[in-house]
Design an enzyme around this catalytic site. Structure first.
Site, PDB file in Angstrom:
ATOM      1  N   ASP A  38       0.962  -1.207   0.017  1.00 14.54           N
ATOM      2  CA  ASP A  38      -0.023  -0.119   0.084  1.00 14.54           C
ATOM      3  C   ASP A  38       0.866   1.027   0.067  1.00 14.54           C
ATOM      4  O   ASP A  38       2.131   1.342   0.652  1.00 14.54           O
ATOM      5  CB  ASP A  38      -0.990  -0.007   1.476  1.00 14.54           C
ATOM      6  CG  ASP A  38      -2.082  -1.106   1.353  1.00 14.54           C
ATOM      7  OD1 ASP A  38      -2.468  -1.728   0.144  1.00 14.54           O
ATOM      8  OD2 ASP A  38      -2.314  -1.395   2.212  1.00 14.54           O
ATOM      9  N   TYR A  66       4.622  -9.054   8.710  1.00 12.24           N
ATOM     10  CA  TYR A  66       4.534  -7.503   8.785  1.00 12.24           C
ATOM     11  C   TYR A  66       4.338  -7.085  10.371  1.00 12.24           C
ATOM     12  O   TYR A  66       4.119  -8.170  11.209  1.00 12.24           O
ATOM     13  CB  TYR A  66       2.833  -7.532   8.194  1.00 12.24           C
ATOM     14  CG  TYR A  66       2.794  -7.496   6.818  1.00 12.24           C
ATOM     15  CD1 TYR A  66       3.056  -6.372   5.845  1.00 12.24           C
ATOM     16  CD2 TYR A  66       2.469  -8.734   6.235  1.00 12.24           C
ATOM     17  CE1 TYR A  66       2.905  -6.831   4.512  1.00 12.24           C
ATOM     18  CE2 TYR A  66       2.349  -9.128   4.997  1.00 12.24           C
ATOM     19  CZ  TYR A  66       2.723  -8.112   4.012  1.00 12.24           C
ATOM     20  OH  TYR A  66       2.401  -8.253   2.814  1.00 12.24           O
ATOM     21  N   ASP A  80      -7.827   1.654   6.733  1.00 10.51           N
ATOM     22  CA  ASP A  80      -6.609   2.168   7.503  1.00 10.51           C
ATOM     23  C   ASP A  80      -6.962   3.521   7.706  1.00 10.51           C
ATOM     24  O   ASP A  80      -8.058   4.200   7.295  1.00 10.51           O
ATOM     25  CB  ASP A  80      -5.380   2.053   6.508  1.00 10.51           C
ATOM     26  CG  ASP A  80      -5.391   2.596   5.128  1.00 10.51           C
ATOM     27  OD1 ASP A  80      -6.405   3.432   5.132  1.00 10.51           O
ATOM     28  OD2 ASP A  80      -4.714   2.177   4.196  1.00 10.51           O
ATOM     29  N   ARG A 173      -4.777  -5.115   6.667  1.00  8.45           N
ATOM     30  CA  ARG A 173      -5.963  -4.272   6.952  1.00  8.45           C
ATOM     31  C   ARG A 173      -7.191  -4.903   7.326  1.00  8.45           C
ATOM     32  O   ARG A 173      -8.095  -4.632   8.350  1.00  8.45           O
ATOM     33  CB  ARG A 173      -6.141  -3.224   5.517  1.00  8.45           C
ATOM     34  CG  ARG A 173      -5.152  -2.056   5.475  1.00  8.45           C
ATOM     35  CD  ARG A 173      -5.617  -1.329   4.417  1.00  8.45           C
ATOM     36  NE  ARG A 173      -5.467  -2.068   3.082  1.00  8.45           N
ATOM     37  CZ  ARG A 173      -5.990  -1.980   1.786  1.00  8.45           C
ATOM     38  NH1 ARG A 173      -7.087  -1.124   1.994  1.00  8.45           N
ATOM     39  NH2 ARG A 173      -5.876  -2.597   0.547  1.00  8.45           N
TER      40      ARG A 173
END
Length: 293
Positions: A38, A66, A80, A173
């Site tokens: 992203d 992550y 987000d 997300r």
């Protein structure tokens, strides 16, 4: 130039922006990344150059890791911090309840991809449809969460920081939103760092500034990982000139003493990396060729 660069993507830049940056840096057109990050996310973005682009699909299929921060009590349309707030609810969950909710997502789970994503439906990216105010039905996707380490839970500010090891195609997300839904208060992701992709970790990554400095100093080649090193987990097989020629013509190479079903790195006697081949029924069978551009 052929190989791979592990880039530490900065915030505010798309993955395609970074591909263009590497194209300009090396003056080569054949460049591709191995999995979209992203624009607001940072971290490991492996970028293939030249012949290494042939391996992009194999690297994209790898597991990822992550670090993410969740904010509880709100949801947004993008899932987000970049999106518009959709709901706000009080956070009444205890630390133990938050921990249990987070840990409950370890294992195989189904996710519905977010509308703000690069997935295509009928030839159009979902994010483009979403920006036009269009929402479409998305099919669930099965992904695997191998593990979640809870780094911090701040009950005063209603946030949590987690490290996630997961399969390809996992949307962090969506994971954050689902955790919030399970707690009944909602949540969105306000920070994401990819710490591992295709076996490459953040401490191996170069920033754009470092790469630019290396180019100016004439040391840019030092940042490039050779194509064959991307497959260091596979054993090496060397072919003589005659057999190397046959391999380049796609002919199966009979060989004794190899392991059935295993993948091998195949080289010519002069050290040229030729291909990846799988040992099947007593012969090396071509899987991926690297001798041509």
């Amino acid at each position: 130039m052929d190989g791979l660069i592990v880039l530490d993507k900065p915030p505010g830049r798309t993955s395609h922006d970074m591909v263009n940056f590497v194209r300009r840096l090396f003056g080569i057109k054949k460049v591709g990344h191995t999995g979209t990050l992203d624009p607001d996310a940072t971290g490991v973005l492996p970028i293939c150059i030249g012949k290494a682009t042939k391996a992009a699909d194999m690297l994209t299929a790898s597991d990822k890791a992550y670090r993410a921060r969740l904010v509880f009590g709100m949801t947004t349309d993008t899932l987000d911090a970049s999106g518009e707030v959709l709901t706000e609810q009080p956070v009444t969950a205890s630390r133990e309840e938050i921990e249990n909710a987070i840990k409950s997502f370890i294992g195989e789970i189904d996710q519905i991809p977010p509308m703000f994503s690069a997935i295509k439906k009928d030839g159009r990216k979902l994010c483009d449809l979403a920006r036009s105010g269009i929402s479409v039905e998305r099919e669930k996707r099965r992904v695997k969460i191998y593990g979640i380490d809870i780094i911090d839970i701040d009950t005063e500010n209603h946030t949590a920081v987690i490290d996630v090891d997961c399969s390809k195609g996992t949307y962090i997300r969506t994971l954050c939103e689902d955790i919030g839904m399970k707690l009944g208060c909602g949540a969105y992701m306000d920070m994401l760092v990819r710490t591992k992709s295709a076996g490459f970790t953040l401490d191996m990554a170069y920033t754009a500034e470092q790469l630019s400095d290396m180019k100016e100093a004439g040391t840019l080649d030092e940042a490039v990982i050779p194509v064959d090193k991307l497959f260091g987990e596979y054993q090496k097989v060397v072919l003589n000139e005659f057999l190397a020629g046959k391999a380049k013509n796609g002919i199966k190479i009979r060989r004794n003493g190899l392991s059935e079903g295993e993948m091998y790195r195949v080289y010519a006697e002069n050290g040229e990396f030729l291909c990846l081949s799988r040992y099947t029924d007593g012969a090396l069978v071509l899987e991926k060729a690297f001798w041509v551009n």
